[in-house]
Design an enzyme around this catalytic site. Structure first.
Site, PDB file in Angstrom:
ATOM      1  N   SER A   1       0.841  -1.200   0.000  1.00  0.00           N
ATOM      2  CA  SER A   1       0.000   0.000   0.000  1.00  0.00           C
ATOM      3  C   SER A   1       0.866   1.237   0.000  1.00  0.00           C
ATOM      4  O   SER A   1       2.043   1.197   0.337  1.00  0.00           O
ATOM      5  CB  SER A   1      -0.885  -0.004   1.240  1.00  0.00           C
ATOM      6  OG  SER A   1      -0.036   0.133   2.371  1.00  0.00           O
ATOM      7  N   LYS A   2       0.215   2.323  -0.376  1.00  0.00           N
ATOM      8  CA  LYS A   2       0.873   3.619  -0.466  1.00  0.00           C
ATOM      9  C   LYS A   2       1.474   4.053   0.861  1.00  0.00           C
ATOM     10  O   LYS A   2       2.464   4.753   0.894  1.00  0.00           O
ATOM     11  CB  LYS A   2      -0.175   4.661  -0.856  1.00  0.00           C
ATOM     12  CG  LYS A   2      -0.014   5.170  -2.248  1.00  0.00           C
ATOM     13  CD  LYS A   2      -0.983   6.306  -2.459  1.00  0.00           C
ATOM     14  CE  LYS A   2      -0.897   6.767  -3.901  1.00  0.00           C
ATOM     15  NZ  LYS A   2      -1.968   7.616  -4.281  1.00  0.00           N
TER      16      LYS A   2
END
Ligand code: GLU
Length: 474
Positions: free
Chosen positions: A244-245
């Site tokens: 994920s970011k």
């Protein structure tokens, strides 16, 4: 039948590294088998519409060298086709209009949750007669179309990585295939298009595996032969959570903007979830095409490790700097975009730092001291086994010796010999002379060698920095 794969992204405005991996495997498998690699834009979710997303996607795929064959298909331009196919399903008794309100659906969800059951549409509108449905449509009532899940059947699907999957239809919901905005859902459009495009192998992320039974039921309802399915293991953060970011960059564009080379990214990404069966790590795209096989895709999630990517990128930069040639010229141009203010010095900078950087933006930071001398403390000039007196002597000798060197003799080896000779003559150790020259020229304790710095900076700037150092020592 010719083998054909497709990359079918939903445009989000950037390319996630997980999507790049999907596109790459689709590409490699197609090219390996002399087949086609198609591109389809899945943009039927209008709530997620992003301006310019399509152009950005095409640009980044081109940069990565993953160009598609044939015309790109865009789902939002094909609503008529989907409507026709949906009407066919309704006519054949495989789908029905549903007029249930959001409030009613929400109530069903809450009731299911209270009973700790998986929320499921209760099929209220399944039993509406065609005339009743038509009357509601004529009145202008809002509706969706749902797929009618057959009762008490077992759906079987086969995935080339994950093996056989079977699901009871009781566990499936009458899912929506046409939304109230008249756009089809992902499931419907995906199946219609894979069939129409004559896709032979659907290669996509593992997150779509749970959708496979629904897709199989759609293929059966249409009477289509389903393609082969290949789901790819998830990409994970080093702590094994889903990539994920929040834990770092995930957009390919961000990596490119930091000066990761597309070939290095491709090489690294190829090894996420696939292995060549030996310990070779460096592959050109042609070698990847040659070696790729579905059999060596792993089921387990693959960790996206930035340190490993840094290693690949550093290896690529180093090899290009060492080999020179046209790829080196390209690298010089690419690097110039990061340091436009010193465009004319890129070649020298790459030779100084090209073997020690992870990416091109690091080069800018690392070389800053060459253009702006940092303010360093006088003590830094004094090597731990030396003292102030010898250091001052060393710098003065260097200043005198270097001041007499003709411009055309300002070369690494010559300068090295001169400094060595003067040190020996005055019984100074390298720590008394080379160390303070390094600090005087760089303001740092670690840098390329003092003579490399002398050559890069040139005579005037070098002498001026040495004079400043002598002044600091007072
Ligand atoms: N549009 C889906 C995505 O963005 C594609 C899934 C598929 O390949 O079927 O992941």
């Amino acid at each position: 039948m010719k083998l054909k794969t497709r990359f079918a992204p939903s445009p989000t405005g950037y390319l996630h590294v997980g999507s790049l991996r999907t596109a790459l495997f689709d590409y490699l498998f197609a090219k390996k088998n002399k087949g086609e690699f198609a591109l389809r834009i899945e943009d039927t979710d209008r709530e997620r519409f992003v301006e310019d997303a399509q152009e950005k996607l095409l640009a980044v795929l081109a940069k990565m060298g993953l160009e598609h064959d044939g015309d790109m298909m865009v789902q939002s331009l094909r609503l008529d086709t989907y409507h026709k196919q949906i009407n066919k399903l309704i006519k054949d008794g495989h789908a029905y209009y549903c007029f249930c309100s959001q409030e009613r659906l929400e109530k069903l969800r809450q009731e299911a949750q209270a009973k700790k059951e998986v929320p499921k549409y209760d099929g209220l509108c399944r039993h509406l007669k065609p005339e009743e449905a038509q009357a509601k449509i004529d009145k202008g009532e809002s509706y969706v179309v749902r797929f009618k899940i057959p009762e008490n059947k077992i759906v079987e699907a086969k995935d080339l990585v994950y093996g056989k999957i079977s699901v009871k239809t009781q566990d499936l919901d009458d899912f929506v295939i046409l939304k109230s905005d008249k756009y089809p859902t992902y499931h419907l459009a995906n199946v219609v298009d894979d069939h129409e495009m004559k896709i032979t192998h659907v290669i996509r992320g593992e997150e779509w595996l749970p959708s496979l039974p629904r897709h199989i039921l759609l293929y059966q309802a249409f009477g289509y032969e389903p393609p082969a399915f290949v789901h790819l293991p998830l990409l994970l953060n080093p702590d094994r959570s889903k990539l994920s970011k929040r834990q770092g960059d995930v957009a390919v564009e961000d990596f490119l903007a930091k000066g990761y080379l597309s070939q290095a990214l491709i090489n690294y990404i190829a090894l996420l979830g696939w292995n060549p069966g030996n310990d070779q790590e460096l592959f050109t795209i042609d070698q990847l095409i040659k070696e790729f096989s579905l059999e060596r895709i792993n089921k387990a999630g693959a960790i996206f490790d930035i340190n490993k990517l840094n290693w690949f990128n550093a290896e690529y930069i180093k090899a290009i700097v060492e080999q020179g040639g046209s790829r080196y010229q390209q690298l010089v141009e690419q690097t110039a975009e990061f340091i436009p203010e010193h465009k004319d010095r890129i070649d020298d900078l790459l030779h100084l730092f090209g073997t020690r950087i992870n990416n091109l933006s690091e080069l800018k930071v690392m070389s800053e001291f060459l253009f702006n001398l940092p303010n360093y403390p006088a003590e830094m000039l004094i090597f731990k086994k030396s003292d102030r007196e010898k250091t001052t002597q060393g710098l003065n000798l260097a200043l005198g010796t270097l001041g007499k060197v003709e411009d055309k003799l300002w070369q690494e080896e010559k300068l090295n010999t001169l400094i060595q000779n003067v040190a020996e003559e005055h019984k100074l150790s390298p720590g008394d002379i080379f160390w303070p020259i390094r600090v005087a020229l760089s303001g740092l304790e670690k840098s390329p060698s003092p003579v490399e710095l002398l050559v890069f900076l040139g005579k005037n700037e070098s002498l001026s920095r040495i004079k400043q150092a002598i002044a600091k020592l007072g």
